[in-house]
Design an enzyme around this catalytic site. Structure first.
Site, PDB file in Angstrom:
ATOM      1  N   GLU A   1       0.822  -1.220   0.000  1.00 24.10           N
ATOM      2  CA  GLU A   1       0.000   0.000   0.000  1.00 24.10           C
ATOM      3  C   GLU A   1       0.856   1.270   0.000  1.00 24.10           C
ATOM      4  O   GLU A   1       0.341   2.362   0.249  1.00 24.10           O
ATOM      5  CB  GLU A   1      -0.957   0.015   1.204  1.00 24.10           C
ATOM      6  CG  GLU A   1      -1.909  -1.156   1.297  1.00 24.10           C
ATOM      7  CD  GLU A   1      -2.964  -1.222   0.186  1.00 24.10           C
ATOM      8  OE1 GLU A   1      -2.953  -0.360  -0.708  1.00 24.10           O
ATOM      9  OE2 GLU A   1      -3.761  -2.163   0.218  1.00 24.10           O
TER      10      GLU A   1
ATOM     11  N   HIS B   1     -13.309  -2.626   3.590  1.00 26.40           N
ATOM     12  CA  HIS B   1     -11.902  -2.959   3.760  1.00 26.40           C
ATOM     13  C   HIS B   1     -11.320  -2.385   5.061  1.00 26.40           C
ATOM     14  O   HIS B   1     -10.832  -3.124   5.904  1.00 26.40           O
ATOM     15  CB  HIS B   1     -11.110  -2.460   2.534  1.00 26.40           C
ATOM     16  CG  HIS B   1      -9.643  -2.775   2.579  1.00 26.40           C
ATOM     17  ND1 HIS B   1      -8.906  -3.116   1.465  1.00 26.40           N
ATOM     18  CD2 HIS B   1      -8.758  -2.797   3.606  1.00 26.40           C
ATOM     19  CE1 HIS B   1      -7.650  -3.342   1.821  1.00 26.40           C
ATOM     20  NE2 HIS B   1      -7.532  -3.147   3.107  1.00 26.40           N
TER      21      HIS B   1
ATOM     22  N   HIS C   1      -2.896   2.818   7.985  1.00 31.00           N
ATOM     23  CA  HIS C   1      -4.009   2.048   7.418  1.00 31.00           C
ATOM     24  C   HIS C   1      -4.291   0.869   8.341  1.00 31.00           C
ATOM     25  O   HIS C   1      -3.360   0.188   8.789  1.00 31.00           O
ATOM     26  CB  HIS C   1      -3.645   1.552   6.013  1.00 31.00           C
ATOM     27  CG  HIS C   1      -4.588   0.517   5.490  1.00 31.00           C
ATOM     28  ND1 HIS C   1      -5.936   0.773   5.300  1.00 31.00           N
ATOM     29  CD2 HIS C   1      -4.408  -0.788   5.147  1.00 31.00           C
ATOM     30  CE1 HIS C   1      -6.514  -0.329   4.845  1.00 31.00           C
ATOM     31  NE2 HIS C   1      -5.612  -1.283   4.750  1.00 31.00           N
TER      32      HIS C   1
ATOM     33  N   HIS D   1      -7.757  -2.032   9.872  1.00 32.07           N
ATOM     34  CA  HIS D   1      -9.063  -2.649   9.620  1.00 32.07           C
ATOM     35  C   HIS D   1      -9.900  -2.649  10.900  1.00 32.07           C
ATOM     36  O   HIS D   1     -10.192  -3.722  11.432  1.00 32.07           O
ATOM     37  CB  HIS D   1      -8.882  -4.093   9.135  1.00 32.07           C
ATOM     38  CG  HIS D   1      -8.024  -4.274   7.922  1.00 32.07           C
ATOM     39  ND1 HIS D   1      -7.457  -5.493   7.565  1.00 32.07           N
ATOM     40  CD2 HIS D   1      -7.621  -3.392   6.961  1.00 32.07           C
ATOM     41  CE1 HIS D   1      -6.764  -5.356   6.438  1.00 32.07           C
ATOM     42  NE2 HIS D   1      -6.832  -4.090   6.052  1.00 32.07           N
TER      43      HIS D   1
ATOM     44  N   GLU E   1     -17.926  13.863  21.633  1.00 36.48           N
ATOM     45  CA  GLU E   1     -16.649  14.475  21.244  1.00 36.48           C
ATOM     46  C   GLU E   1     -16.303  14.310  19.751  1.00 36.48           C
ATOM     47  O   GLU E   1     -15.356  14.922  19.266  1.00 36.48           O
ATOM     48  CB  GLU E   1     -15.510  13.873  22.073  1.00 36.48           C
ATOM     49  CG  GLU E   1     -15.128  12.480  21.632  1.00 36.48           C
ATOM     50  CD  GLU E   1     -14.487  11.661  22.738  1.00 36.48           C
ATOM     51  OE1 GLU E   1     -13.584  10.887  22.427  1.00 36.48           O
ATOM     52  OE2 GLU E   1     -14.896  11.799  23.889  1.00 36.48           O
TER      53      GLU E   1
HETATM   54  O1  2HA Z   1      -1.059  -4.841   3.916  1.00 37.87           O
HETATM   55  O2  2HA Z   1      -4.059  -4.144   4.874  1.00 37.87           O
HETATM   56  O3  2HA Z   1      -4.622  -3.304   2.427  1.00 37.87           O
HETATM   57  C1  2HA Z   1      -2.232  -5.452   4.247  1.00 37.87           C
HETATM   58  C2  2HA Z   1      -3.378  -4.570   3.972  1.00 37.87           C
HETATM   59  C3  2HA Z   1      -3.645  -4.248   2.571  1.00 37.87           C
HETATM   60 ZN    ZN Z   2      -5.911  -3.297   4.360  1.00 38.15          ZN
END
Ligand code: 2HA
Ligand code: ZN
Length: 273
Positions: free
Chosen positions: A117, A211, A140, A142, A170
């Site tokens: 990424e 995602h 990034h 999840h 908040e």
């Molecule tokens: O690298 O989360 O989007 C693993 C991820 C890809």
């Molecule tokens: Zn990811």
């Protein structure tokens, strides 16, 4: 972790952050990635920057970041393992003079490379540095409830943000710039990188529907705290979405909050005059 590496502030900090995110269940398997801009003077206190271990192609043009150093999680690596073995799971790169490759200064010790990424990360750094020259982190991950919410809530930036703002008092103060929502897109590509970076002009949080999420900020703590607050709001939503809602934070009340805390918010996201 060897004694010496464990003493370096920015490596220690990234290890602690990845560990924390793993413990929250946000970064299963190889999920998630972090890039952390480190000022050259700080890098030079700990590393010999004249020694390049390897040169790795970036796959896109990052000429605006030439000479900048980033500590970046590795592709295929697990957040679970970063703290135990940073030298294998992390890499310290410098964007080479050609703008299209990275020079490895330290890390990726098993021959690995940076996250797939990286385009979304570096393109987001370019955008955020223009908005806020102090921006240093792109993250990034999840987060469970936020991801769940993208399955049951309309994927519209305004309504998605408004729902989150209603979930904790908040929220509008912590993310007055809202969350920008991208539809499902193929990850790891320059296209999703460009779309994310474009959205980063407007907000420090970009939701990748079905995602995960991207967040940006001045420090690891600030960026983590930003995503943590969005995730908390999504959790309240997921705990209540199937129940009759009889109370909410009204737009007039959110207006009182933004005035009280003096934040610049997305004015068109509130339905007040
Ligand atoms: O690298 O989360 O989007 C693993 C991820 C890809
Ligand atoms: Zn990811």
């Amino acid at each position: 972790m060897t004694e010496e590496i464990s003493k370096i502030g920015f490596i220690k900090e990234l290890c602690a952050t990845a560990d924390n995110m793993y413990r929250l269940g946000w970064d299963e398997r190889n999920g998630g990635n972090i890039s952390y801009l480190i000022p050259e003077a700080e890098v030079k206190q700990h590393f010999d920057c004249s020694k390049v271990l390897r040169t790795i192609p970036l796959g896109f043009d990052a000429k605006e970041l030439v000479g900048k150093y980033f500590l970046v999680t590795g592709t295929g690596k697990y957040f679970k393992n970063v703290k135990e073995d940073p030298e294998n799971n992390l890499g310290l790169i410098r964007i080479a003079k050609d703008g299209v490759s990275a020079e490895l200064i330290w890390g990726y010790s098993d021959g690995g490379k940076f996250t797939s990424e990286l385009p979304a990360h570096l393109m987001s750094h370019i955008t955020r540095l223009k908005v806020d020259p102090e921006n240093r982190v792109v993250m990034h991950t999840h987060p469970t409830n936020l991801l769940a919410m993208t399955y049951v809530h309309e994927l519209n930036t305004k309504t998605f943000t408004h729902t989150l703002w209603e979930m904790c008092t908040e929220c509008i103060v912590v993310f007055p710039d809202g969350v920008e929502v991208l539809p499902w897109m193929l990850c790891g590509t320059n296209e999703i990188g460009e779309a994310t970076a474009e959205k980063m002009n407007l907000s420090r949080v970009v939701v990748w529907s079905l995602h995960g999420v991207y967040g940006a900020g001045k420090s690891l703590d600030e960026t983590f705290g930003l995503i943590e607050t969005v995730e908390k709001a999504a959790q309240i939503y997921m705990l209540t979405a199937h129940l009759p809602r009889i109370n909410t934070i009204k737009d007039e009340e959110m207006l009182q909050l933004v005035k009280r805390f003096g934040v610049q918010y997305r004015k068109d996201f509130l339905n007040v005059k």
